[in-house]
Design a protein around this motif. Sequence first.
Motif, PDB file in Angstrom:
ATOM      1  N   GLN A  14     -27.030  24.673 -30.599  1.00  0.00           N
ATOM      2  CA  GLN A  14     -27.865  23.654 -29.968  1.00  0.00           C
ATOM      3  C   GLN A  14     -28.107  22.483 -30.912  1.00  0.00           C
ATOM      4  N   ARG A  15     -28.299  22.789 -32.196  1.00  0.00           N
ATOM      5  CA  ARG A  15     -28.498  21.728 -33.179  1.00  0.00           C
ATOM      6  C   ARG A  15     -27.229  20.871 -33.310  1.00  0.00           C
ATOM      7  N   TYR A  16     -26.084  21.523 -33.257  1.00  0.00           N
ATOM      8  CA  TYR A  16     -24.808  20.806 -33.289  1.00  0.00           C
ATOM      9  C   TYR A  16     -24.699  19.869 -32.086  1.00  0.00           C
ATOM     10  N   LEU A  17     -25.011  20.380 -30.890  1.00  0.00           N
ATOM     11  CA  LEU A  17     -24.935  19.556 -29.687  1.00  0.00           C
ATOM     12  C   LEU A  17     -25.904  18.390 -29.750  1.00  0.00           C
ATOM     13  N   ARG A  18     -27.114  18.644 -30.244  1.00  0.00           N
ATOM     14  CA  ARG A  18     -28.085  17.549 -30.341  1.00  0.00           C
ATOM     15  C   ARG A  18     -27.587  16.480 -31.315  1.00  0.00           C
ATOM     16  N   THR A  19     -27.002  16.890 -32.418  1.00  0.00           N
ATOM     17  CA  THR A  19     -26.503  15.938 -33.406  1.00  0.00           C
ATOM     18  C   THR A  19     -25.372  15.080 -32.844  1.00  0.00           C
ATOM     19  N   HIS A  20     -24.477  15.693 -32.074  1.00  0.00           N
ATOM     20  CA  HIS A  20     -23.283  14.993 -31.622  1.00  0.00           C
ATOM     21  C   HIS A  20     -23.429  14.324 -30.253  1.00  0.00           C
ATOM     22  N   PHE A  21     -24.290  14.858 -29.402  1.00  0.00           N
ATOM     23  CA  PHE A  21     -24.332  14.364 -28.020  1.00  0.00           C
ATOM     24  C   PHE A  21     -25.711  13.905 -27.553  1.00  0.00           C
ATOM     25  N   HIS A  22     -26.787  14.440 -28.097  1.00  0.00           N
ATOM     26  CA  HIS A  22     -28.106  14.287 -27.490  1.00  0.00           C
ATOM     27  C   HIS A  22     -29.128  13.694 -28.447  1.00  0.00           C
ATOM     28  N   GLN A  23     -28.700  12.885 -29.358  1.00  0.00           N
ATOM     29  CA  GLN A  23     -29.619  12.400 -30.383  1.00  0.00           C
ATOM     30  C   GLN A  23     -30.350  11.146 -29.922  1.00  0.00           C
ATOM     31  N   ASP A  24     -31.665  11.094 -30.159  1.00  0.00           N
ATOM     32  CA  ASP A  24     -32.433   9.885 -29.867  1.00  0.00           C
ATOM     33  C   ASP A  24     -32.022   8.760 -30.813  1.00  0.00           C
ATOM     34  N   ASP A  25     -31.994   7.538 -30.285  1.00  0.00           N
ATOM     35  CA  ASP A  25     -31.792   6.396 -31.168  1.00  0.00           C
ATOM     36  C   ASP A  25     -33.147   5.968 -31.748  1.00  0.00           C
ATOM     37  N   ALA A  26     -33.129   4.930 -32.569  1.00  0.00           N
ATOM     38  CA  ALA A  26     -34.344   4.519 -33.279  1.00  0.00           C
ATOM     39  C   ALA A  26     -35.456   4.120 -32.325  1.00  0.00           C
ATOM     40  N   ASP A  27     -35.118   3.463 -31.221  1.00  0.00           N
ATOM     41  CA  ASP A  27     -36.144   3.023 -30.272  1.00  0.00           C
ATOM     42  C   ASP A  27     -36.819   4.202 -29.586  1.00  0.00           C
ATOM     43  N   LEU A  28     -36.044   5.211 -29.228  1.00  0.00           N
ATOM     44  CA  LEU A  28     -36.635   6.387 -28.589  1.00  0.00           C
ATOM     45  C   LEU A  28     -37.444   7.214 -29.578  1.00  0.00           C
ATOM     46  N   VAL A  29     -36.977   7.288 -30.817  1.00  0.00           N
ATOM     47  CA  VAL A  29     -37.767   7.953 -31.853  1.00  0.00           C
ATOM     48  C   VAL A  29     -39.106   7.249 -32.015  1.00  0.00           C
ATOM     49  N   GLY A  72     -45.340   9.358 -21.296  1.00  0.00           N
ATOM     50  CA  GLY A  72     -45.224   8.223 -22.219  1.00  0.00           C
ATOM     51  C   GLY A  72     -44.048   7.316 -21.969  1.00  0.00           C
ATOM     52  N   GLY A  73     -43.252   7.620 -20.949  1.00  0.00           N
ATOM     53  CA  GLY A  73     -42.138   6.751 -20.612  1.00  0.00           C
ATOM     54  C   GLY A  73     -40.804   7.140 -21.222  1.00  0.00           C
ATOM     55  N   TYR A  74     -40.754   8.297 -21.896  1.00  0.00           N
ATOM     56  CA  TYR A  74     -39.513   8.709 -22.557  1.00  0.00           C
ATOM     57  C   TYR A  74     -38.401   8.988 -21.544  1.00  0.00           C
ATOM     58  N   SER A  75     -38.667   9.829 -20.558  1.00  0.00           N
ATOM     59  CA  SER A  75     -37.641  10.121 -19.559  1.00  0.00           C
ATOM     60  C   SER A  75     -37.281   8.872 -18.771  1.00  0.00           C
ATOM     61  N   GLY A  76     -38.289   8.066 -18.462  1.00  0.00           N
ATOM     62  CA  GLY A  76     -38.023   6.829 -17.735  1.00  0.00           C
ATOM     63  C   GLY A  76     -37.138   5.881 -18.510  1.00  0.00           C
TER      64      GLY A  76
END
Length: 223
Positions: A14-29, A72-76
């Motif tokens: 799961q950590r591998y998938l998050r790193t390669h496919f599902h990572q938040d960018d700086a704005d979402l962080v 907080g608008g994250y999913s939106g």
Amino acid sequence: MSTLEQETQLSPFQRYLRTHFHQDDADLVQLQLEAQAAGLPAISIGPEQGKFLQLLVALTGARHVLEIGTLGGYSGAWIARALPAAGRLISLEMNPRHAAFAQGQWNRLGLGATATVISGSALATLLTLTPAAPFDMIFIDADKETYPDYLEWAIRLARPGTAIVLDNVELHGRLVDQAAQDLPHVRAMQRTMTMLASDPRLVSTVVPYVDGLAVTVVRGREG
């Protein structure tokens, strides 16, 4: 559960998938950090579900999306970013402070012209949305005891081919925990799942993301 808390519970794959496919960018962080600093509940979806919603918008060609439960608008933000130039997201949020926070974040991300929060009771607002229907995609992530009503309203505001997504259908294991079956939100989710599985207007499945993500499509008249 916050993204940071989720990180500590991920398997190596799961950590591998998050790193390669599902990572938040700086704005979402930044959105998530500001939500935490503002004291919003740490219960938003994770980047896995966000990426799934983004892909679903692209796959369905959705232009008109309804979200029930803004927080907080994250999913939106994930949804609005995936919409075409003329696309529109309407999001419903009971808590006015959360609604204002989310709208401010969307404005900061340059999504203010695409995504709008309506503050107030979702059920009351849904009564007023018939002129805006049909929606091409609907995402439900709000109070679980009202899920059966939200799903029924989603079908009413849909068209054949509309995709409806419901988060947290597993209820962190309580859905199938015999000791939890008398809890009101569990009973409501059981009714929702029965409807998803057996309603002739729908064809449904569940994606096992974190806490269960149900996906259903409204059938055409030919079934």
